[in-house]
Enzyme design. Structure first.
Site, short mmCIF file in Angstrom:
data_model
loop_
_atom_site.label_atom_id
_atom_site.label_comp_id
_atom_site.label_asym_id
_atom_site.label_seq_id
_atom_site.Cartn_x
_atom_site.Cartn_y
_atom_site.Cartn_z
N CYS A 189 -2.46 3.29 6.77
CA CYS A 189 -3.57 4.25 6.76
C CYS A 189 -3.07 5.65 7.12
CB CYS A 189 -4.69 3.75 7.68
SG CYS A 189 -6.25 4.61 7.41
N HIS A 200 -5.66 -2.21 6.39
CA HIS A 200 -5.17 -2.42 7.75
C HIS A 200 -4.76 -3.87 8.00
CE1 HIS A 200 -6.17 1.47 9.69
NE2 HIS A 200 -7.03 1.55 8.69
N GLU A 216 -3.10 -5.00 10.36
CA GLU A 216 -3.15 -5.30 11.81
C GLU A 216 -4.55 -5.70 12.26
OE1 GLU A 216 -3.47 -2.44 10.53
OE2 GLU A 216 -4.28 -0.92 11.87
#
Lengths: 228, 79
Positions: free
Chosen positions: A84, A197, A199
Site C-alpha cells: 500500500c 494488504h 498482513e
C-alpha cells in the site's frame, strides 16, 4: 529468517506487518531515521501515511535516511516488499515502475478483493495455497490512492517481462488500476509492491489467511537462497 | 526570487478530479465548460532559481504523472 519492517512517522500498518511476519519468522521494526537494517534478511515497507503523505503519497518518505539503506539492500538483491503506502514509497524511490494515482471513484475503498496470481514462481508468490482450485488470493484493500499507472508502452514491457505478479480478478478492480494490475516487481524480481494488504489476512479470525502466501514465499526464498 | 510552480496532471492520464468538477459546473448553471483539469500550485522564495527544475523533478512533482511549469512572481510573503 529475519524480517525488518520500516516505521515512518505516519505508518499505521507496521505492527500488523510485524505480527504477520512473526508467523513465519523473526521480525523487527526499523526506524526511519536509522542508517542500519540490523542484519535483516528481508525488508517490508508497510502501509500508512508516511510523513503525512504531504505533497504526494510516498514522495517525502523516499528520502528518509533508512531508505538509502533499503535501496542499497535492494540493489544487492535483498527482498523488499512494499504494501500500500509502502508500494507508493517504492515507486517514488524508482525501485518499482509506475505510479499510484487517486482512485477513479475519488473515494476511499475498504473491501475484500480477489486477486489472481499471474506468476507463482517468484520469491513473493511461490508458496501456493495447498489445495486451492485456482491460484487466487482473497485479501483486503484499503486506500484512496491505489490506481496503478504506467504509460502504455511501459505496461506492455512490464507484462512481457513478467513483472506483473498480481491482478485484481475480473470485477474486483477497486481503483481503476490499468490492466487490473494489483502488484508489480522490479526487473530483478527482488522488489515487489502491491496495494492489497496481505498482513491483514493472516488469521482465520479476519476471514482469510491468504496473505500468509506472500510472507511464506519470502521465507522460503530466503531460506533456500540466502541462508542455505 | 519569488516563484510559482504550476503542476498539471500529464495529458492523457485519466483525471477524475477534473471530470468531477466538469460535471458539477452545469448543475450550478455554468454551461459550456470543457476539458477541466485540476492541478497544484506551489509558491516559494528561492535563492537560486536555476535549481528550480531539479527541485521539480526530484520532489515537487512526479514527472511520470505530472508536468510542471515555473513562473516568476507570485503573492509576496508575508501575507
Amino acid at each position: 529468517m529475519k524480517f525488518g519492517i520500516v516505521r515512518f512517522p505516519g505508518s499505521c500498518d507496521d505492527i500488523d506487518a510485524l505480527q504477520a511476519a512473526t508467523r513465519v519468522g523473526e521480525a523487527v521494526l526499523l526506524w526511519h531515521a536509522d542508517h542500519d537494517l540490523q542484519g535483516v534478511d528481508a525488508v517490508i515497507v508497510p502501509g500508512g501515511f508516511s510523513y503525512g503523505d504531504y505533497l504526494r503519497a510516498g514522495a517525502i518518505a523516499r528520502f528518509a535516511p533508512v531508505m538509502a539503506q533499503v535501496e542499497e539492500f535492494a540493489r544487492e538483491g535483498g527482498l523488499v516488499l512494499g504494501i500500500c503506502n509502502g508500494f507508493q514509497v517504492l515507486c517514488e524511490a524508482h525501485l518499482l515502475p509506475g505510479a499510484l494515482l487517486p482512485n477513479v471513484s475519488l473515494k476511499f475503498v475498504f473491501r475484500q478483493v480477489e486477486l489472481e496470481i499471474v506468476r507463482a514462481d517468484t520469491p513473493f508468490t511461490r508458496a501456493r495455497i495447498p489445495g486451492a482450485p485456482t491460484p487466487r488470493l482473497s485479501i483486503p484493500v484499503k486506500h484512496t490512492t491505489g490506481r496503478f499507472y504506467a504509460p502504455e508502452d511501459e505496461l506492455d514491457r512490464l507484462e512481457a517481462a513478467g513483472q506483473v505478479l498480481l491482478r485484481y480478478a475480473p470485477g474486483h478492480n477497486p481503483n481503476g488500476s490499468l490492466r487490473d494490475i494489483a502488484g508489480v516487481c522490479n526487473e530483478l524480481g527482488n522488489v515487489f509492491g502491491l496495494m492489497p494488504h496481505p498482513e491483514h489476512a493472516v488469521d482465520p479470525l479476519s476471514g482469510s489467511t491468504d496473505g500468509l502466501t506472500i510472507f511464506d514465499s519470502m521465507r522460503a526464498h530466503v531460506e533456500q537462497h540466502v541462508l542455505a | 526570487m519569488r516563484a510559482r510552480v504550476l503542476v498539471r496532471p500529464k495529458a492523457g492520464i485519466l483525471d477524475p478530479q477534473g471530470q468531477a468538477v466538469e460535471r458539477a459546473l452545469p448543475a450550478l448553471g455554468f454551461q459550456g465548460v470543457r476539458n477541466v483539469h485540476v492541478g497544484r500550485l506551489i509558491e516559494l522564495d528561492v535563492e537560486d532559481p536555476e535549481r528550480l527544475p531539479e527541485m521539480c523533478d526530484r520532489l515537487l512533482t512526479n514527472p511520470l504523472i505530472e508536468d510542471w511549469e515555473i513562473e516568476e512572481g507570485g503573492i509576496e510573503e508575508p501575507r
